[in-house]
Design a protein around this motif. Structure first.
Motif, short mmCIF file in Angstrom:
data_model
loop_
_atom_site.label_atom_id
_atom_site.label_comp_id
_atom_site.label_asym_id
_atom_site.label_seq_id
_atom_site.Cartn_x
_atom_site.Cartn_y
_atom_site.Cartn_z
N ASP A 62 -14.77 -4.94 8.86
CA ASP A 62 -14.51 -5.70 7.62
C ASP A 62 -13.02 -5.85 7.37
OD1 ASP A 62 -13.66 -5.53 4.65
OD2 ASP A 62 -15.64 -6.45 4.62
N PHE A 63 -12.27 -4.73 7.40
CA PHE A 63 -10.82 -4.81 7.16
C PHE A 63 -10.18 -5.77 8.15
CE2 PHE A 63 -9.93 -0.36 5.07
CZ PHE A 63 -10.47 -0.83 3.88
N ASN A 95 0.84 -1.21 0.00
CA ASN A 95 0.00 0.00 0.00
C ASN A 95 0.87 1.25 0.00
OD1 ASN A 95 -2.43 -1.33 -0.11
ND2 ASN A 95 -2.79 -1.28 2.09
N1 LIG Z 1 -14.46 -7.58 2.30
C1 LIG Z 1 -13.24 -7.31 1.82
N2 LIG Z 1 -12.87 -7.85 0.64
C2 LIG Z 1 -11.62 -7.59 0.20
C3 LIG Z 1 -10.71 -6.77 0.88
C4 LIG Z 1 -9.54 -6.75 0.09
C5 LIG Z 1 -8.25 -6.04 0.35
N3 LIG Z 1 -8.37 -5.00 1.31
C6 LIG Z 1 -7.21 -4.75 2.09
C7 LIG Z 1 -6.38 -3.78 1.41
C8 LIG Z 1 -6.12 -2.72 2.20
C9 LIG Z 1 -6.63 -2.94 3.53
O1 LIG Z 1 -5.54 -3.32 4.35
C10 LIG Z 1 -7.57 -4.10 3.41
O2 LIG Z 1 -7.37 -5.01 4.44
C11 LIG Z 1 -9.77 -7.54 -1.01
N4 LIG Z 1 -11.01 -8.02 -0.92
C12 LIG Z 1 -11.68 -9.02 -1.74
O3 LIG Z 1 -11.21 -10.29 -1.27
C13 LIG Z 1 -11.17 -11.21 -2.37
C14 LIG Z 1 -9.73 -11.61 -2.59
O4 LIG Z 1 -9.38 -12.53 -1.59
P1 LIG Z 1 -8.08 -13.47 -1.84
O5 LIG Z 1 -8.39 -14.25 -3.14
O6 LIG Z 1 -8.01 -14.35 -0.62
O7 LIG Z 1 -6.91 -12.53 -1.97
C15 LIG Z 1 -11.73 -10.46 -3.58
O8 LIG Z 1 -13.12 -10.63 -3.63
C16 LIG Z 1 -11.39 -9.01 -3.21
O9 LIG Z 1 -12.25 -8.11 -3.88
C17 LIG Z 1 -11.13 -6.21 2.13
O10 LIG Z 1 -10.42 -5.48 2.84
N5 LIG Z 1 -12.40 -6.51 2.54
#
Ligand SMILES: Nc1nc2c(c(CN[C@H]3C=C[C@H](O)[C@@H]3O)cn2[C@@H]2O[C@H](COP(=O)(O)O)[C@@H](O)[C@H]2O)c(=O)[nH]1
Length: 365
Positions: free
Chosen positions: A334-335, A47
């Motif tokens: 969520d995060f 990031n």
């Molecule tokens: N609900 C939710 N869905 C999220 C995120 C993120 C990335 N956010 C991070 C980035 C900066 C902050 O630090 C956040 O933590 C990606 N996704 C979704 O996940 C899936 C990918 O999963 P995998 O295949 O295992 O990598 C895909 O649908 C993607 O759209 C989130 O935060 N919340």
């Protein structure tokens, strides 16, 4: 505003009340321990560390492409990646899933390709399809999922930004007058690939996962200042992807029918907009809303307890410090859950309450 799933319509997914109490308690304790807040956003190596108009361009492109990373090859998806699944190496580290896309964008920028500039990624002349394919090249035999859709949504969004918003998403933010709901409206009405909605039991449900996480990433990166300042940020819901529902099931905050569990275990495709898929996503949004309400109640109890202790404390007692009043909204919950799910992926897929992510191919999440 979060949608409240009409439970009587839910055939495949329910929200156990005792599960919410159990899950919210665990999540609250863990969030307190990790002092989870927006400052965590910049900590991830991929990031951006600077916050300026170029960072807004970066966040827009990342969340334009923030969809569908589950692998056709890595069926177990334990977090220990199958060696052949799509992977991008950046600064000597191999990334899969969501982070692979981010790594590919950062790699292109370091190669001197202005990939986050809308007038550039809008143009087939400046940035041919073949070059986009090279930018998202894999270390392995598996290609990035939905490459042609990624190219399509880049062209569409880039052109809209150039033709209607002076070539920068900062101009969309300016039109929203620091309102998250207004910005969701601007994004979903101008950029069709963000228009993540479905018909459920005859009603239109607007899930808008990527529009909402776009705003959340701006808010977290800019820490509610400048391009990330939103007076109604708490109206944003959790982001209905395929990873957080898996963790909510792990925390007993979602219950799946035997039929759905079998579909997940077999890795069968679940069509975007199907009842099964909409129920997983809609109930996830509502479960996080209930978790948020429960956590706010727990914070209130803690503050009242502390106040009683302070009032009755005698000088001999140790000085009690008021609890860190955490700002808790659906975004931070969520995060936190998403970061937890990534760290605990092996347990979620192979532990005492194992479940696989649901496999839907779509540009919406
Ligand atoms: N609900 C939710 N869905 C999220 C995120 C993120 C990335 N956010 C991070 C980035 C900066 C902050 O630090 C956040 O933590 C990606 N996704 C979704 O996940 C899936 C990918 O999963 P995998 O295949 O295992 O990598 C895909 O649908 C993607 O759209 C989130 O935060 N919340």
């Amino acid at each position: 505003m979060p949608i409240s799933c009409s439970q009587q319509h839910s055939q495949y997914v329910t929200i156990p009340a005792d599960g919410i109490q159990h899950g919210a308690g665990k999540i609250f304790e863990a969030m307190k321990k990790s002092h989870y807040d927006t400052s965590k956003w910049k900590e991830h190596p991929l990031n951006p560390k600077e916050c300026n108009a170029n960072t807004v361009d970066w966040i827009f492109l990342v969340d334009l492409l923030n969809f569908s990373f589950w692998s056709e090859i890595d069926i177990d998806d334990t977090g220990v990646p199958h060696p052949d699944r799509y992977r991008v190496t950046f600064h000597g580290k191999g990334y899969t899933g969501y982070w692979s896309m981010v790594a590919a964008i950062n790699r292109a920028l370091e190669e001197g390709i202005p990939i986050t500039t809308p007038e550039f990624f809008a143009s087939e002349e400046k940035l041919p399809d073949k070059e986009i394919e090279r930018i998202f090249r894999s270390d392995t035999t598996e290609q990035v999922p939905l490459l042609l859709d990624r190219i399509r949504v880049m062209r569409e969004a880039g052109k809209v930004l150039v033709e209607k918003f002076g070539g920068r998403f900062t101009n969309c933010i300016a039109q929203a007058d620091n309102s998250a709901l207004k910005l969701i409206d601007i994004v979903t009405s101008n950029f069709s690939s963000f228009r993540d909605e479905a018909d459920f039991c005859g009603r239109k449900v607007q899930i808008f996962k990527r529009a909402q996480i776009l705003i959340a990433d701006l808010w977290a990166c800019f820490q509610n200042q400048s391009y990330g300042e939103f007076k109604d940020i708490d109206e944003i819901t959790m982001f209905a992807d395929y990873r957080v529902p898996q963790a909510l099931y792990h925390f007993h905050c979602l219950q799946y029918s035997p039929e759905l569990l079998q579909v997940l275990d077999k890795g069968e495709l679940i069509p975007n907009g199907s009842p099964m898929e909409v129920e997983i996503r809609g109930n996830s949004i509502w479960a996080v809303e209930l978790i948020r309400q429960r956590i706010l109640a727990l914070i209130k109890e803690e503050v009242e307890e502390q106040q009683t202790r302070t009032e009755t404390a005698t000088p001999a007692d140790t000085v009690v410090t008021p609890p860190r009043m955490m700002t808790v909204n659906a975004i931070l919950i969520d995060f936190f859950i998403w970061d937890f799910a990534k760290a605990a992926q092996l347990d979620l897929t192979m532990g005492e309450r194992p479940v696989k992510v649901h496999r839907t191919r779509s540009v919406y999440y």
